[in-house]
Enzyme design. Structure first.
Site: not given
Length: 444
Positions: A294, A305, A319
């Protein structure tokens, strides 16, 4: 999970549903089908109420119907009342009573996703992948996850004996644990060989502020800048979205951190970094494992990224869904999955998780290769990513991989009790010695 401050009254949700554009004919057809289904439900309700072998409380029947409805959706949507509602608040605030375990359900059995560091369960030696079959001799198999968790909770200071099945061991064994108030320290830090280690155990309230304080504390203890930072998100099950955004922002100068995308194309919310990298461009390594979920995946995905950090360890939990908590009464709430998280490059981590840039096994754990990893994809009715997810496979080039060259016994003899952290520290040392400006992460 979103903060409890973002509760929505039920009427607001019902009002939002009426905004979906449909024709009169479509609406009429939907209404006919819906009323037919509701009529069938009421028929069953009245039959059970009037003819079951014992008298049944209406509330029990309706609560069971709600639970069944939500269980048909995904593993994270649920309805809680009274004590469970209070527990939900406490666990989000980072202070609650219990053992210190994040658990899930697999094929009707309770399985450990991760023990929380420095809690009774962690100190007793519980590990990710352990199956808990009995509690004080009482079989847990077949219970719902909420029922099993309720059984494990109790008064601080009381003992509980868990019967554990650990893959790789021939027989089940018992673990005695004393319940305690789980007063989580969301962030801890230390310095080793001139490198700052920031261990984030949960994304409870004030975690972002504590990470910022950790960076200041590391610099003060060294009298200057460190060689780099290791951000340890292993076995961190997540928490508050705003804290994940705040922690990502600490290491980013600009750009998107995460987006939420809901049922409709218009249901998109994006969150961006503000100017200022507290780490001042120094090398950053993020450690993740199968228990990183999460909010942990939001941070790891954002830094990966933006090529701000190298992610090391193993694939995370996966998740990547958003649960909105809607208070339906003074002591009741609906936790409903309303969106998916996406990393800045547009990746959904739901079910697939975050793949590390450099896979590093925890060789200092003698049970590492025998224990299975329990992830989101193992949960029944788990939400799938909107694009296909395939497990990556490490390339075979015929060369010996130094990440796998050690044994647990050999590492113990060298005094290395955490191989993943050891590997990360050595990587930053090599970068510092080479005079490189930093580590470049990101999917390649």
């Amino acid at each position: 999970m979103k903060p409890f401050a973002k509760f929505l009254p039920p009427i607001a949700v019902l009002g939002a549903l009426t905004l979906v554009p449909v024709t009169g004919a479509q609406l009429a057809a939907q209404d006919v089908d819906t009323y037919r289904e509701l009529e069938n439900f009421l028929t069953v309700f009245e039959r059970v109420r009037g003819n079951y072998v014992e008298e049944v409380d209406d509330h029990v029947l309706i609560k069971g119907a709600i639970d069944g409805m939500l269980a048909a959706l995904d593993p994270h949507s649920s309805y809680v009342e009274a004590s469970d509602f209070q527990t939900m608040r406490l666990t989000t605030d980072g202070n609650y009573g219990g053992l210190g375990l994040t658990v899930g359900m697999r094929d009707g059995a309770v399985v450990v996703v991760a023990p929380t560091e420095d809690t009774p369960a962690d100190k007793a030696g519980m590990k990710a992948g352990d199956y808990i079959t009995h509690l004080d001799g009482k079989l847990l198999y077949g219970m719902s996850l909420d029922e099993a968790v309720d059984e494990m909770r109790g008064e601080p200071g009381t003992d509980v004996t868990l019967t554990v099945v650990r893959p790789g061991r021939d027989k089940p064994f018992d673990v005695k644990i004393t319940r305690a108030i789980i007063d989580l320290r969301p962030v801890k830090w230390e310095v080793e060989d001139g490198i700052g280690i920031i261990n984030i155990n949960s994304f409870s309230a004030n975690a972002g502020a504590e990470v910022a304080e950790a960076i200041r504390g590391i610099e003060k203890s060294l009298g200057g800048r460190p060689k780099g930072y290791v951000v340890d998100l292993r076995s961190n099950p997540g928490g508050l979205l705003d804290q994940a955004i705040e922690i990502s922002d600490i290491f980013l100068e600009r750009g998107e951190i995460v987006s939420e995308r809901g049922r409709r194309k218009s249901d998109i919310e994006r969150f961006y970094a503000t100017k200022g990298d507290m780490a001042d461009g120094l090398p950053v390594i993020v450690l993740v494992d199968a228990g990183s979920a999460s909010a942990s995946e939001i941070v790891a995905g954002a830094l990966q990224d933006h090529r701000r950090a190298v992610v090391m360890g193993e694939r995370s939990f996966g998740k990547g869904s958003v649960q909105t908590v809607i208070q339906t009464g003074p002591d009741a709430a609906l936790r409903l999955t309303t969106a998916r998280y996406y990393t800045p490059s547009g990746r959904s981590v739901q079910a697939g998780g975050i793949e590390p840039d450099i896979a590093v096994p925890q060789l200092s754990d003698p049970d590492y290769f025998e224990r299975p990893r329990f992830r989101e994809a193992d949960l029944r009715r788990h939400l799938v990513a909107q694009e296909g997810v395939e497990d990556d496979v490490l390339e075979e080039d015929g060369n010996d991989d130094p990440r796998y060259a050690e044994t647990a016994e050999g590492l113990e003899a060298k005094g290395i009790d955490d191989y993943q952290l050891h590997y990360a520290l050595k990587a930053i040392q090599r970068v510092a010695m080479a005079g490189s400006p930093g580590l470049a992460g990101g999917r390649r």
